[in-house]
Design a protein around this motif. Sequence first.
Motif, PDB file in Angstrom:
ATOM      1  N   UNK A  17       0.943  -1.145   0.057  1.00 54.80           N
ATOM      2  CA  UNK A  17      -0.043   0.117   0.067  1.00 54.80           C
ATOM      3  C   UNK A  17       0.958   1.296   0.162  1.00 54.80           C
ATOM      4  N   UNK A  18       0.594   2.315  -0.949  1.00 59.07           N
ATOM      5  CA  UNK A  18       1.316   3.326  -0.964  1.00 59.07           C
ATOM      6  C   UNK A  18       0.892   4.481   0.123  1.00 59.07           C
ATOM      7  N   UNK A  19      -0.105   4.044   0.879  1.00 55.65           N
ATOM      8  CA  UNK A  19      -0.653   4.959   2.087  1.00 55.65           C
ATOM      9  C   UNK A  19      -1.079   4.151   3.197  1.00 55.65           C
ATOM     10  N   UNK A  20      -1.078   4.767   4.359  1.00 59.12           N
ATOM     11  CA  UNK A  20      -1.562   3.848   5.572  1.00 59.12           C
ATOM     12  C   UNK A  20      -1.881   4.860   6.700  1.00 59.12           C
ATOM     13  N   UNK A  21      -2.887   4.776   7.542  1.00 61.52           N
ATOM     14  CA  UNK A  21      -3.171   5.351   8.748  1.00 61.52           C
ATOM     15  C   UNK A  21      -2.110   5.063   9.646  1.00 61.52           C
ATOM     16  N   UNK A  22      -2.116   5.945  10.616  1.00 63.08           N
ATOM     17  CA  UNK A  22      -1.147   5.890  11.937  1.00 63.08           C
ATOM     18  C   UNK A  22      -2.109   5.428  13.079  1.00 63.08           C
ATOM     19  N   UNK A  23      -1.876   4.639  13.474  1.00 59.99           N
ATOM     20  CA  UNK A  23      -2.392   4.150  15.184  1.00 59.99           C
ATOM     21  C   UNK A  23      -1.075   4.494  16.232  1.00 59.99           C
ATOM     22  N   UNK A  24      -1.493   4.982  17.128  1.00 55.61           N
ATOM     23  CA  UNK A  24      -0.241   4.949  18.102  1.00 55.61           C
ATOM     24  C   UNK A  24      -0.566   5.374  19.472  1.00 55.61           C
ATOM     25  N   UNK A  25       0.012   4.715  20.536  1.00 57.44           N
ATOM     26  CA  UNK A  25      -0.234   5.091  21.604  1.00 57.44           C
ATOM     27  C   UNK A  25       0.339   6.670  21.976  1.00 57.44           C
TER      28      UNK A  25
END
Length: 715
Positions: free
Chosen positions: A583-591
């Motif tokens: 994937x060229x793009x992705x969402x960031x999940x983070x503490x």
Amino acid sequence: MSLTAALAPASDPFASLNDDQRTAVDHDIGCVPDVVRPLLVVAGAGSGKTSTLAHRVARLIVSGIDPQRILLLTFSRRAAGEMARRTGYVLQRVMTAQRGAGVGSGIGSMRVAEAPAGLAWAGTFHGIGARLLQQYASHIGLTPGFTIHDRGDAEDLMGLVRHAQGLSGTAKRFPLKSTCLAIYSRVVNAEVSLTEVLKTVFPWCGEWETELNALFAGYVDAKEQQNVLDYDDLLLFWADMLSDAVLAQDIGARFDHVLVDEYQDTNRLQATILQRLKPRGQGVMVVGDDAQSIYSFRGATVRNILDFEQQFTQAVRVVTLQRNYRSTQPILDASNAVIAAAVERHAKTLWTDRASTRKPELVLIPDEAEQARWVANRVLEHRESGIKLKAQAVLFRTATHSAALELELVRRNIPFVKFGGLKFLEATHIKDLLSLLRFTQNPGGRIAGFRLLQLIPGIGPTIAGRILDLVAAASDAQAALAAVAAFKPPAAAAGDWRAFVDVLEALRPGSVHAAWPAELALACDWYLPHLQRLHDDAEVRAIDLDQLVHLAAGYASRERFLAEITLDPPEATSDRAGVPLLDEDYLILSTIHSAKGQEWTSVHVLNVVDGCLPSDLSTGSNAELDEERRLLYVAMTRAKDYLHLIVPQKFFIKQQSRLGDRHVLASRTRFITTGMLKHFEQCVWFSADTPGARTPMPDSVRMAVRERARKSWQS
């Protein structure tokens, strides 16, 4: 004429700084280094802290300070590298301005030209400590050639001592080796007694104080016998070294200026090092923000920055950076309101010229499932409006809070990266290869040797222990490796033993074959057959070995490589990093803890409710509550244009009390009071997918539900 006066305003390389930043950068320039006053820069979120620090370093070099007499302490090697890069960029602009203004090529110009390569003392507290200990080893009773245990190895050694003292077979539950190391580390770094640490941080271990005292004494003895240090020793030995007046004078005199980044994240021991290095505070500059002090669980203390003005004999100058370059004013208004309620802080009010009519959203949601759907919908809406997924982040107090969202994202085919995967040095194959380098460097390191020997087919724990006993009885490292070579292996190991002995000889310090970094390639050649035998995904793991070889080329010696790769490893392994390669793009999940220092166009914060923010485990004191408040503040100030705080009315708690896993009714976090609601756009959201509402509600029922929800804001 001074350099500053010689430069026309249009060509001034420091012209991009605002007035407060310029004040910090120009602090006591022109003074003799020994009388430069200590400086505290309270840098609000998004206020250009890194730029200010880099310009300060450049300004010192331009004024004639030898870059090798500047000590720059950061919290990661990458941060030190970024600081050096930015400093070099500023210095290049200075050189251009000098030429344009007709300034001669005197000493100042020569220093500017040499500075990017000459900023030799930039690094982490632990990394700089390791370098100084190597240089002063003979003065403090250390044997040169010591190796450094990472956290995993330190836990293993603690576990061996724990077992040897009979603490793994107690009638009542004794703390695990990881907990024991955490207690030991807190005692060292916080500079408090074991009694106090057990009382305040580990109360469930209080009954074992006598046994823990004996365990820690045995652990220290084991490290000394094996000539190894752990992370905490690098600071502890440095501080102890500075307690000697002669050594303190010698080391302190090496540096005219000491600059510390992220000072709010330092622990008590690091503050002691700074005080002993420069007792009067001359030439000391620290940069940080008490409002972003969120790492007390690692031993950091906000007191260091709050009490900085009382730590030196010289008067301290304080400069506050309040202009924010990241967020819109409505986001800052809400963030300012939240942090203003802190019990104790350095007062500041962030402002920006980024005007906007869009307030942060405070979204009331029925439950966590609805929260996940709402976030997924909003993320896709932002994407359609031109905001890439990478420019969006979802933040949460603890990693478990994103579980429902992760399932929803998978269902919607929205790629994401969740920060906090398998760390590079925790990967089996990396630890295997490094154990070979560590053992040849220091055969007394029993943890590395135990792991290494069991890589050979036919050698198990018992035989490995016998070999290491022979090593321990040897008079020196050379004799230890000779003892290994002379050992007669069992028949099952005979086929691989010769190759093992050969690689030990090739990697032995002083060997004609041992030239860095070529010796790492020799180590890889020996290990690759074992990698292929032990792992089905050997090809993927081999990529990490290539990365290790590439990293090694940046170090002058094996000693420096082993020290710094242990202290500041790459974030994650290639096969566990979590980035969706297709994937060229992705969402960031983070503490929230992992998000500090980052920024995104749009930020969603999950579970902004009591029980999560603040955590119901962190409400025992005003200090704990204030840190939880700072966590929310850090999350809010990551947002540039869009900020969404989500308040589920029901959420799931996992084993945080004697009641165990359960769903609870929630209320909006206490950190957003009724008086603060004017800073938010309040939203109430129910979808047709809400359980029990899969068909549209009658308008009268929907309105009644919404009205009841709106009233809850006033509670």
